[in-house]
Design an enzyme around this catalytic site. Sequence first.
Site, mmCIF file in Angstrom:
data_model
loop_
_atom_site.group_PDB
_atom_site.id
_atom_site.type_symbol
_atom_site.label_atom_id
_atom_site.label_comp_id
_atom_site.label_asym_id
_atom_site.label_seq_id
_atom_site.Cartn_x
_atom_site.Cartn_y
_atom_site.Cartn_z
ATOM 1 N N LYS A 193 4.678 -4.442 9.754
ATOM 2 C CA LYS A 193 3.363 -5.062 9.550
ATOM 3 C C LYS A 193 3.302 -6.483 10.095
ATOM 4 O O LYS A 193 4.311 -7.089 10.442
ATOM 5 C CB LYS A 193 2.999 -5.036 8.060
ATOM 6 C CG LYS A 193 2.572 -3.661 7.570
ATOM 7 C CD LYS A 193 2.084 -3.713 6.131
ATOM 8 C CE LYS A 193 1.569 -2.343 5.679
ATOM 9 N NZ LYS A 193 1.149 -2.364 4.258
ATOM 10 N N ARG A 207 8.238 2.467 1.537
ATOM 11 C CA ARG A 207 7.345 3.245 2.397
ATOM 12 C C ARG A 207 7.516 2.737 3.827
ATOM 13 O O ARG A 207 7.192 1.588 4.122
ATOM 14 C CB ARG A 207 5.895 3.099 1.932
ATOM 15 C CG ARG A 207 4.899 3.916 2.746
ATOM 16 C CD ARG A 207 3.476 3.747 2.210
ATOM 17 N NE ARG A 207 2.524 4.550 2.969
ATOM 18 C CZ ARG A 207 1.886 4.131 4.069
ATOM 19 N NH1 ARG A 207 2.111 2.906 4.530
ATOM 20 N NH2 ARG A 207 1.048 4.930 4.706
#
Length: 274
Positions: A222, A256
């Site tokens: 991210k 995740r």
Amino acid sequence: MNTINIKGNLLNLESPIVMGILNLTPDSFYSNSRINNVNQLVEQAGLMLEEGATIIDLGAYSTRPGALEVSEKEEIERIVPAVKAIISAFPKAIISVDTFRAEVANITVNEGASIINDVSGGNLDDNLLKTVAKLKVPYVLMHMRGTPQNMASLTNYEDIISDMLQYFNEKIDYLNSLGVYDIMLDPGFGFAKTTDQNFEVLRSLEAFNCLNLPVLVGFSRKSMITKTLNISAHEALNGTTALNMVALQKNAKILRVHDVLEAKQCIDLYKKLI
């Protein structure tokens, strides 16, 4: 609480686990995670399971900042064949569906999915939480403000940790009132948070232990990594692993990720430390 009930079987989260991400969207921020056909999907799911994923997370609606709207019909057309294909190939696979829509949740669980992973905390579909209660499946409760289209502008907090704890407490109380107790908490890294706020949340991750629910973290490739290091998502695996280890040390139970093998190795090394 470190167990969740999945179709009558208890999944023990005392030891952290990996949730592998499979994107069925053409515009996911990390291009290597995009799946183009069912054969590729089954192959990638099988590889993730072989590498140590406990859960496969399927998403058919990109939730990156500024992502385009996807109709419910298109989301269903993308995700239902994917659930069917994975269940057919791997009948014991635990599939999580990344959706905020009640109808998508209902259809996919009836096709074999086991968990609903909702970025919106039930705020984008009034029927979603009641549907989860009716389906009797575990639920990933994430912290977010607004929608994927406008969340980047909703980053003003009086005290971000206190605000998040209040949000989670209110949502948990409501879910419990519906009969939903198998809940995982996701702080929502990258959702309605600046880069500095993302790191503040990670720094204070133990604060969520008071809620007595397993915490799921998702920093995989991210912008909190890419912007900090001035790199692309393709170069962000090392940064992802570094932050995953920090999260594990702060009691995160589910990683995740796009890269299952490396996350599983991270967990194995962490377990040597405790």
